[in-house]
Design a protein around this motif. Structure first.
Motif, PDB file in Angstrom:
ATOM      1  N   UNK A 266       0.785  -1.229   0.000  1.00 29.54           N
ATOM      2  CA  UNK A 266       0.000   0.000   0.000  1.00 29.54           C
ATOM      3  C   UNK A 266       0.815   1.275   0.000  1.00 29.54           C
ATOM      4  N   UNK A 267       2.143   1.198   0.108  1.00 28.08           N
ATOM      5  CA  UNK A 267       2.987   2.382   0.124  1.00 28.08           C
ATOM      6  C   UNK A 267       3.479   2.641  -1.294  1.00 28.08           C
ATOM      7  N   UNK A 268       3.282   3.850  -1.782  1.00 20.27           N
ATOM      8  CA  UNK A 268       3.709   4.227  -3.119  1.00 20.27           C
ATOM      9  C   UNK A 268       4.974   5.069  -3.042  1.00 20.27           C
ATOM     10  N   UNK A 269       5.860   4.887  -4.003  1.00 20.36           N
ATOM     11  CA  UNK A 269       7.070   5.704  -4.062  1.00 20.36           C
ATOM     12  C   UNK A 269       6.693   7.109  -4.489  1.00 20.36           C
ATOM     13  N   UNK A 270       7.372   8.117  -3.924  1.00 18.56           N
ATOM     14  CA  UNK A 270       7.094   9.496  -4.311  1.00 18.56           C
ATOM     15  C   UNK A 270       8.381  10.253  -4.634  1.00 18.56           C
ATOM     16  N   UNK A 271       9.442   9.533  -4.988  1.00 19.75           N
ATOM     17  CA  UNK A 271      10.709  10.190  -5.250  1.00 19.75           C
ATOM     18  C   UNK A 271      11.003  10.330  -6.746  1.00 19.75           C
ATOM     19  N   UNK A 272       9.996  10.252  -7.576  1.00 22.10           N
ATOM     20  CA  UNK A 272      10.190  10.450  -9.005  1.00 22.10           C
ATOM     21  C   UNK A 272       9.007  11.243  -9.555  1.00 22.10           C
TER      22      UNK A 272
END
Length: 116
Positions: A69-75
């Motif tokens: 459920x955790x999405x990456x947000x570094x791009x």
């Protein structure tokens, strides 16, 4: 036409033409494991991923394991098309004419439906 590729369950009944991804490094189209003689239309892996998993593709490979459920947000988000993806009519017709399978009734129907 139907999507086929890694992670996609097999469609029943099987479509006449399968849209499959090309390998990003080698450029080889993905082959269905159970049918080597299937009519495939290879797509760029990014376009295929956009069609197969809308909203779930990343422009950069992720490393490590994230909790569910955790999405990456570094791009940055990839650009989205302004309209639906449609094949260029001339490229579509030229590709169909170049296929040896165009003589089969299934593909001939697609080609004849495009002609005025």
């Amino acid at each position: 036409m139907g999507l086929a590729g890694p992670g996609i369950r097999e469609l029943r009944p099987r479509p006449d033409v399968l849209l499959v991804p090309r390998h990003p490094l080698t450029g080889e189209p993905w082959c269905p494991p159970d049918d080597e003689a299937a009519v495939v239309a290879p797509l760029d892996s990014g376009v295929w991923a956009y069609l197969a998993y809308p909203g779930a593709t990343s422009p950069m490979p992720a490393t490590g394991v994230l909790p569910p459920g955790v999405l990456r947000d570094d791009y940055p988000l990839p650009p989205r098309p302004r309209s639906l993806l449609r094949p260029h009519y001339r490229a579509y017709d030229d590709t169909l004419v170049g296929l040896p399978a165009i003589r089969t009734p299934q593909l001939r129907r697609y080609y004849d439906a495009r002609r005025p």
